[in-house]
Design an enzyme around this catalytic site. Structure first.
Site, short mmCIF file in Angstrom:
data_model
loop_
_atom_site.label_atom_id
_atom_site.label_comp_id
_atom_site.label_asym_id
_atom_site.label_seq_id
_atom_site.Cartn_x
_atom_site.Cartn_y
_atom_site.Cartn_z
N GLU A 58 0.84 -1.20 0.00
CA GLU A 58 0.00 0.00 0.00
C GLU A 58 0.88 1.25 0.00
O GLU A 58 1.99 1.23 0.54
CB GLU A 58 -0.90 -0.01 1.26
CG GLU A 58 -1.77 1.23 1.37
CD GLU A 58 -2.86 1.11 2.44
OE1 GLU A 58 -2.90 0.09 3.16
OE2 GLU A 58 -3.67 2.05 2.54
N ASN B 165 -12.39 -1.19 -0.70
CA ASN B 165 -11.65 -1.78 0.42
C ASN B 165 -12.30 -1.32 1.72
O ASN B 165 -12.60 -0.13 1.88
CB ASN B 165 -10.19 -1.29 0.39
CG ASN B 165 -9.47 -1.60 1.70
OD1 ASN B 165 -9.12 -2.75 1.96
ND2 ASN B 165 -9.27 -0.59 2.54
N GLU B 166 -12.52 -2.25 2.60
CA GLU B 166 -13.12 -1.92 3.91
C GLU B 166 -14.27 -0.93 3.72
O GLU B 166 -14.29 0.16 4.30
CB GLU B 166 -12.06 -1.39 4.89
CG GLU B 166 -11.01 -2.46 5.20
CD GLU B 166 -10.14 -2.20 6.42
OE1 GLU B 166 -10.13 -1.07 6.95
OE2 GLU B 166 -9.45 -3.15 6.85
N TYR C 216 -6.81 -8.42 11.82
CA TYR C 216 -5.51 -8.14 12.45
C TYR C 216 -5.62 -8.53 13.91
O TYR C 216 -6.58 -8.13 14.59
CB TYR C 216 -5.21 -6.63 12.39
CG TYR C 216 -4.91 -6.11 11.01
CD1 TYR C 216 -3.63 -6.22 10.48
CD2 TYR C 216 -5.89 -5.50 10.24
CE1 TYR C 216 -3.34 -5.73 9.21
CE2 TYR C 216 -5.60 -5.00 8.97
CZ TYR C 216 -4.32 -5.12 8.47
OH TYR C 216 -4.03 -4.64 7.22
N GLU D 172 -6.22 -8.98 4.07
CA GLU D 172 -5.36 -8.28 5.04
C GLU D 172 -5.35 -9.12 6.32
O GLU D 172 -6.41 -9.37 6.90
CB GLU D 172 -5.88 -6.87 5.33
CG GLU D 172 -5.71 -5.93 4.15
CD GLU D 172 -6.06 -4.48 4.47
OE1 GLU D 172 -5.93 -4.06 5.63
OE2 GLU D 172 -6.46 -3.77 3.52
N GLN E 96 1.88 -6.13 5.78
CA GLN E 96 2.12 -5.89 4.38
C GLN E 96 3.51 -6.40 4.03
O GLN E 96 4.25 -6.81 4.92
CB GLN E 96 1.98 -4.41 4.07
CG GLN E 96 0.58 -3.85 4.41
CD GLN E 96 0.33 -2.47 3.84
OE1 GLN E 96 1.11 -1.88 3.13
NE2 GLN E 96 -0.83 -1.92 4.20
O1 AHR Z 1 -2.97 -2.32 6.31
C1 AHR Z 1 -3.21 -1.07 6.88
C2 AHR Z 1 -4.66 -0.65 6.81
O2 AHR Z 1 -5.42 -1.50 7.61
C3 AHR Z 1 -5.30 -0.75 5.46
O3 AHR Z 1 -5.10 0.37 4.68
C4 AHR Z 1 -6.76 -0.87 5.79
O4 AHR Z 1 -7.48 -1.56 4.81
C5 AHR Z 1 -6.75 -1.56 7.15
O5 AHR Z 1 -7.58 -0.93 8.04
#
Ligand code: AHR
Length: 534
Positions: A51, A210-211, A283, A336, A386
């Site tokens: 990103e 995205n999201e 995450y 992600e 990432q």
């Molecule tokens: O990976 C960092 C961020 O985390 C990304 O931009 C977003 O999609 C997520 O919230």
């Protein structure tokens, strides 16, 4: 509670697997069941994500063709050389949240004429006081053609994340045209050719927003489904099997999955025909984003326990998807994932979300990849967040300094699962006895078959104890085995620019033979056993 005592950890049996084999009394058992296949492990499960965020693109992937740092047409050479070794199947770009502010036209045409824009992440408090740089103001030096060159250099397939929040459906299908229209057919194909690429790229995977529940528009699942339908209808294919990926839920947001699927089929199930995947993000943050390298044993176990939640997320979302998509034509794409700690400002100024991943993050990555393997029938792609200088990163680079992280080594060890047949594997080990983390399995792992070879990967989360394990494979005999073990003298161990080899795997080519195979999994380790089968 307590940083683990380094001496105690050393004494607890980290001398890899050799010693316990002499007098073996098993505390755990693994049964590999070759006649119970789960599915083929899609190579794309070992995918990556890049990103325009912090030091990921600028100074990470891209150093520019005029840089003194060795590069191939502007792309960091060391990154290319090391990444290629992992057989990387797919790379997602340009975001993340950045994607829903990105105008792809800004990143094509002559580089010197491209506009500068405000980066999505500029408003992050961490960057307020940082000097102006590409991390705050996007120079658009790295655009579609540059990304495609990077993919080609490392042999990966591209996965573009398109802007649904602030661009139009037309911008979306014209980006597809720019990438995929045959040479000489349209003005956009000519523009691509002016960038040095007369031949189409061609791009198959397209994320549609995205999201979208958050930074990508703050929609409800039902509102997003309507937008998604509009964006994906009647798009020329140019002979490419377009595979759209819808924005899926944040972790356990089951309401999102349910409302999206109910709405998407409101006008018939045809809307699912182009939909390849549904993107889950998870995450396992440390609470309030704790320190990446300074943590307690409590923090260690709690984070590993959080990582294991991925399994439940996959099976719950899958079940809800199946209530509408009864044939399960849409697969899960976990585009992600990773552990996420506090930014370490000492790596390089403005590298938002960069820190030194430790052994703890290596185990999170091993646990997660094993979960994907065990769910080979459901997960068709996953993208670690990432690739470089960011979050659960495989590489760190700043100027001419460069290192791989422990996570890199996990990807290296697990690469041999790609394309194998995941088979049911029963792992029985006493749970880790640590207060506050009930049910963290004493061992976890996955197994894939490749003709006369099996690849078994196992994580032992226990900081103190090795696990003497009896390994059986039903109906087959293990004639030889080779072990690769990632462990360290200290659970906080990590690689730095000064010590890039502080954590690296060791080979144990004498892992043994016989059925059952007796093997002792070192404490706090990730192990790959390559088993030769009769
Ligand atoms: O990976 C960092 C961020 O985390 C990304 O931009 C977003 O999609 C997520 O919230």
């Amino acid at each position: 509670m307590n940083r683990v005592d380094r001496r105690q950890f050393l004494l607890s049996g980290l001398a890899l697997a050799a010693a316990p084999r002499l007098s073996f009394s098993a505390s755990a058992r693994i049964d590999i069941l070759p006649d119970e296949p789960i599915g083929t492990i899609n190579r794309n499960v070992y995918g990556h994500f890049t990103e325009h965020l912090g030091g990921c693109i600028y100074d990470g992937v891209w150093v520019g063709p005029d840089s003194k740092i060795p590069n191939i047409g502007g792309i960091r050479k060391q990154l290319v050389d090391r990444l290629k070794r992992l057989n990387p199947p797919v790379i997602r770009w340009p975001g993340g949240c950045f994607a829903d502010t990105y105008n792809w036209r800004d990143g094509v045409g002559p580089r010197e004429r491209r506009p500068r824009r405000t980066n999505f992440w500029t408003n992050t408090p961490y960057l307020w006081d940082a000097p102006n740089s590409p991390r705050k103001y996007e120079p658009n030096e790295f655009g579609t053609n540059e990304f495609m060159h990077f993919c080609r250099l490392v042999g990966a397939e591209p996965y573009f994340a398109a802007n649904l929040r602030s661009a139009t459906a037309r911008d979306f299908y014209e980006w597809i045209e720019y990438c995929n229209a045959p040479s000489g057919t349209t003005t956009l194909a000519d523009l691509r050719a002016q960038g040095g690429d007369a031949n189409p790229f061609p791009v198959r995977f397209w994320g549609v927003g995205n999201e979208s529940w958050g930074c990508g528009g703050n929609f409800t699942g039902a509102e997003y489904a309507v937008e998604y339908r509009r964006f994906t209808e009647w798009i020329p294919r140019y002979g490419v099997e377009l595979s759209f990926i819808a924005s899926g839920p944040n972790a356990a947001d089951y309401e999102w999955t349910e409302s999206f699927f109910r709405k998407i089929v409101e006008k018939g199930k045809g809307a699912l025909r182009n939909t390849f995947g549904f993107a889950l993000h998870y995450y396992c943050n440390t609470t309030g984003r704790g320190d990446a390298v300074d943590f307690t044993t409590d923090d260690w176990y709690k984070l590993l326990a959080k990582a294991t939640l991925m399994e439940e997320l996959i099976s719950n979302h899958w079940r809800i998807m199946g209530e509408v998509d009864t044939d399960h034509r849409v697969k899960l794409v976990v585009d992600e994932w990773g552990a996420w700690h506090k930014t370490d400002p000492n790596i390089s100024s403005g590298y938002l979300f960069a820190y030194y991943p430790t052994m703890r993050d290596a185990l999170v990555s091993g646990l997660t990849l094993d979960i994907f393997n065990r769910n080979a029938d459901k997960v068709a792609m996953a993208n670690d967040a990432q690739l470089i200088n960011n979050i659960n990163t495989l590489f760190l680079a700043a100027g001419d300094r460069f290192t791989v992280t422990p996570i890199y080594h996990v990807f290296d060890m697990y690469a041999s699962h790609q394309g194998g047949t995941a088979v049911r594997t029963v792992v029985s080990a006493p749970p880790v006895a640590h207060p506050g983390v009930p049910g963290l399995s004493g061992l976890a792992g996955s197994c894939s078959l490749h003709e006369n070879r099996a690849v078994l990967t196992i994580v032992n989360p226990d900081i103190q104890n090795a696990q003497n394990t009896e390994i059986n494979i039903r109906g087959r005999r293990i004639t030889n085995s080779h072990a690769t073990v990632l462990s360290a003298n200290d659970i906080h161990a990590h690689n730095t620019f000064a010590q890039p080899n502080a954590v690296e795997p060791k080979q144990d080519s004498q892992a043994g033979s016989g059925s059952p195979l007796n093997y002792s999994f070192a404490p706090a380790s990730v192990t790959r056993l390559a088993l030769e089968l009769a």
